[in-house]
Enzyme design. Sequence first.
Site, PDB file in Angstrom:
ATOM      1  N   ASP A 267      48.466  39.429  40.637  1.00  0.00           N
ATOM      2  CA  ASP A 267      48.663  38.102  40.101  1.00  0.00           C
ATOM      3  C   ASP A 267      47.768  37.137  40.881  1.00  0.00           C
ATOM      4  O   ASP A 267      47.545  37.302  42.073  1.00  0.00           O
ATOM      5  CB  ASP A 267      50.172  37.872  40.200  1.00  0.00           C
TER       6      ASP A 267
ATOM      7  N   CYS B 178       8.093  32.921  36.517  1.00  0.00           N
ATOM      8  CA  CYS B 178       8.469  31.561  36.133  1.00  0.00           C
ATOM      9  C   CYS B 178       9.818  31.216  36.758  1.00  0.00           C
ATOM     10  O   CYS B 178      10.040  30.108  37.243  1.00  0.00           O
ATOM     11  CB  CYS B 178       8.592  31.437  34.622  1.00  0.00           C
TER      12      CYS B 178
ATOM     13  N   ASP C  14      49.012  45.921  42.306  1.00  0.00           N
ATOM     14  CA  ASP C  14      50.277  45.330  42.698  1.00  0.00           C
ATOM     15  C   ASP C  14      51.308  45.884  41.712  1.00  0.00           C
ATOM     16  O   ASP C  14      50.962  46.208  40.580  1.00  0.00           O
ATOM     17  CB  ASP C  14      50.136  43.806  42.570  1.00  0.00           C
TER      18      ASP C  14
ATOM     19  N   CYS D 165      31.225  32.962  47.631  1.00  0.00           N
ATOM     20  CA  CYS D 165      31.646  34.354  47.446  1.00  0.00           C
ATOM     21  C   CYS D 165      33.057  34.535  47.965  1.00  0.00           C
ATOM     22  O   CYS D 165      33.653  33.623  48.524  1.00  0.00           O
ATOM     23  CB  CYS D 165      30.708  35.280  48.197  1.00  0.00           C
TER      24      CYS D 165
ATOM     25  N   CYS E 123      33.692  33.661  51.529  1.00  0.00           N
ATOM     26  CA  CYS E 123      33.920  32.240  51.793  1.00  0.00           C
ATOM     27  C   CYS E 123      35.385  31.908  51.511  1.00  0.00           C
ATOM     28  O   CYS E 123      36.025  31.150  52.247  1.00  0.00           O
ATOM     29  CB  CYS E 123      33.023  31.382  50.898  1.00  0.00           C
TER      30      CYS E 123
ATOM     31  N   ASP F  58      48.846  37.128  44.994  1.00  0.00           N
ATOM     32  CA  ASP F  58      48.007  38.159  45.571  1.00  0.00           C
ATOM     33  C   ASP F  58      46.616  37.643  45.923  1.00  0.00           C
ATOM     34  O   ASP F  58      45.719  38.432  46.191  1.00  0.00           O
ATOM     35  CB  ASP F  58      47.873  39.337  44.583  1.00  0.00           C
TER      36      ASP F  58
END
Lengths: 849, 39
Positions: free
Chosen positions: A727, A119, A529, A18, A21, A731
């Site tokens: 970008d 299942c 941005d 994620c 991380c 960024d």
Amino acid sequence: MNDHTELQPALSISGASCQGCVRNITRALESLTGSAELISVDLESQTVALPDGINIDEAARIVTGAGYPAMAVDAPPDNGSVSDNDPDHDTGSQSGRTEVTADGDEVHLAVTGATCASCVNTIEKALKSVNGITGAHMNLADNTATATGQANSQALIRAIESAGYGASVIEDPDAADDQKQEDDRKRYRDLLVKMTVSLGLGIGLMVYGMGFGTMMVTEANQWTWINLGVLTLAVMATTGGHFYIGAWKAFRHHNANMDTLIALGTGTAWLYSIAVATMPFALPEMARHVYFEASAMIIGLINLGQALELRAKGKTSEAVRRLLDLRAKTARVIRDGAEQDLPVDQVRVGDQIRVRPGESVPVDGQISEGSTRVDESMLTGEPMPVRKGEGDEVSAGTLNTRGSIIYTATRVGRDTALAQIIRLVKKAQGSKPAIGRLADRISSVFVPTVMLIAVVSALVWYNVGPEPAVVHMMVAATTVLIIACPCALGLATPMSVMVGVGKAAEYGALIRQGDALQTAGKLDLVILDKTGTITEGHPAVTHLYASDDDTDKLLTLAAGLEQHSEHPLAEAIMVKAKEQGVSPGKVTGFETINGKGVRGELENQPVRLGNRKWLESEGIDLAGLQEEADTITSDAGTPLFLALGDKPVGVIGVADALKQDSAAAIRRLHDAGIRVMMVTGDVDATASAIARQAGIDDYRAEVLPEEKSTIVSAMRGKGYTVAMVGDGINDAPALAAADVGFAIGTGTDVAIESAGITLMRGSLHGVADAIEISRATVRNIHQNLFGAFVYNTLGIPVAAGLLYPFWGILMSPILAGAAMSLSSVTVVTNANRLRLFSTSRNTREEGNQ
Amino acid sequence: MSALLVNAGGLMLMAAIVWWFWLSPSNDTESNQNHSHHH
């Protein structure tokens, strides 16, 4: 995005799942690179890209220490060090061992026999129990499972098989699609045949029963019913055998699924009926009723439901199929001077390829000869064909509309942008947002609970129900078991995600994870941005003002000077001159006056182009241009004054202009109730001018690149659900810090990391499109889950006989079978409704106007 | 007598369901493998 080329995947990591991380890894490596901007984590390929000159071993050690086992990309995998458990992100309790989780460590399996949410749970559990597997994910929408980690694929297949399902390894996920389509067609026909046989028997039995006026067993018809019972058993075994086998395998592993319910329901009805037929006199006369037709018809109806579902499922993957269809079969390759048509998989990097007008581009490459216009709409959503000439890149799947070109293949096979897009879309389609995981958790306890309810209702009917109690108890239990199938619950989320992600891809927005899809629908603040996101990202001429109204002359002189310069402002002026068809004047003696401007000579008169201070110091009176210059400044532009001899000729405004559609896209965000904020490194005056032009609510000026992520976090802290649009490289930390990161791409650059959503087109409309699609998808999921939930909560009590005391209604098991089939068909159909969704600005239509 | 048998049978069946699907030992893989996403 030339910047991308500077960062190369250096580390292979595992366990990063994620944006949190990404943040952890970036923070850990910052000490090594000096800046977070030089680190790029790709969750999809589980790699970290680092600039050249970094000590990779040291980086691997740091990342491993942060809780994500890492190793250098080039290093051989250490097969001996396999993790049995998921890496624990939060505590960082990983030992120092290393493992590789690269693309090759993901095993894709085609799974058969999975029909419901239970299942999914069973299969994921079975896969995770295999030693070496760190993650498993089953997608019911396309019946594939993905296992992450290191394990023998045969062990995975065995695990799935012993859980009661079939599995085979998908060697080439791209080629598997055609195979799957063929298999689905076969299965569809097969289900229709089975449906016909079982429904035929069921209806026949009903007619027989009615013809004789009764379904009751008497001395006269006892043997007929016994024979019919045996016939029913044979039909049940042939047309519904897969339910019984599946149920038995699941049962052996202490699991229960949809098959269990069907097998128990139809089995109970048959066993009861055969008992009645063989020993009618052991039961009270009123209870000598057979239900063979119910068993046969339930199986027939469920087969019909599954056939319809299969058909509808096929439609949901239309988006991917459309992308797959873009792949060219052959390429016209020039080898040793001769042109030959080769199958596209034989094209190698470095091959020269000719593409004629009207043909599609077979692999990615760079044009070496010729120029043309290329229609990239299928990949980027950009409606206008893009002009391409020598040195420009072309992407596989795009259409050459005009001239004939020759280009050099740079990426082939699974490396092309198209192949990457397909992989990304398929992966996201299979991913499950949090809302779907909840449904899975519920359904894992659902089936055994239903079995308990069935027994309880049977006992209640037996003890307090009217005569014939045995019949009522059997009917109630069978009906509860049949109606309660959680198939609708299992299909609710994946079906909608599949359609939603495909829809977004159609609009040029690539959604990486199901979570991004879900969160994007909840956004209430979008931070943009400035440079390259709201604006074009490079200076362009915005104003031309000539004292004598002769702007062509102004441009001729300016271009005459600037043709010698390589400054970005010079480039803007040259582009403008070219656009207006003005050829540069013959200026000689060019020189650059640093920080002031440029000068030269035209017909022995000095020409100067530069800032006010310099020209005024040269004795030129610029008072007449004051008003125009002020306008330029207030519009965030830079005024450049031009003088010929001692006379001012005019003023040129150069600015990083707003993208044409930025203001309109921001209006759409406002209409969606979203606040829009801008962050930029520019000075306040420029920032406020851009914010005003674009209609932005709020801005932060003079922001250092590394401060952007702090602002994002601060806004999240204030309770906003924040999207950051920027970008993908510069960024990256801010994108990672946001709830949803949108990377604005150019063209087909899909290798943008750290963003939940990648926009293939440079337009901000993509953000609004993605948000609208997310909202529609989440709404669709809610409808589906609500529908499935209501169906079960209403269906079970009715089936158990709750209406009987009031109105004397006891539902027939056949009706339950029909209702159950209908519920999953309804869910799939509702998800398909999303395919018709179009955003508030239909990009294609408007672009073509 | 038959009422007693049916009721006892039903209760035993319920106990068997609970035991087989929830309490029996081979279901233990879930606890340490079911690592849900930490968002």
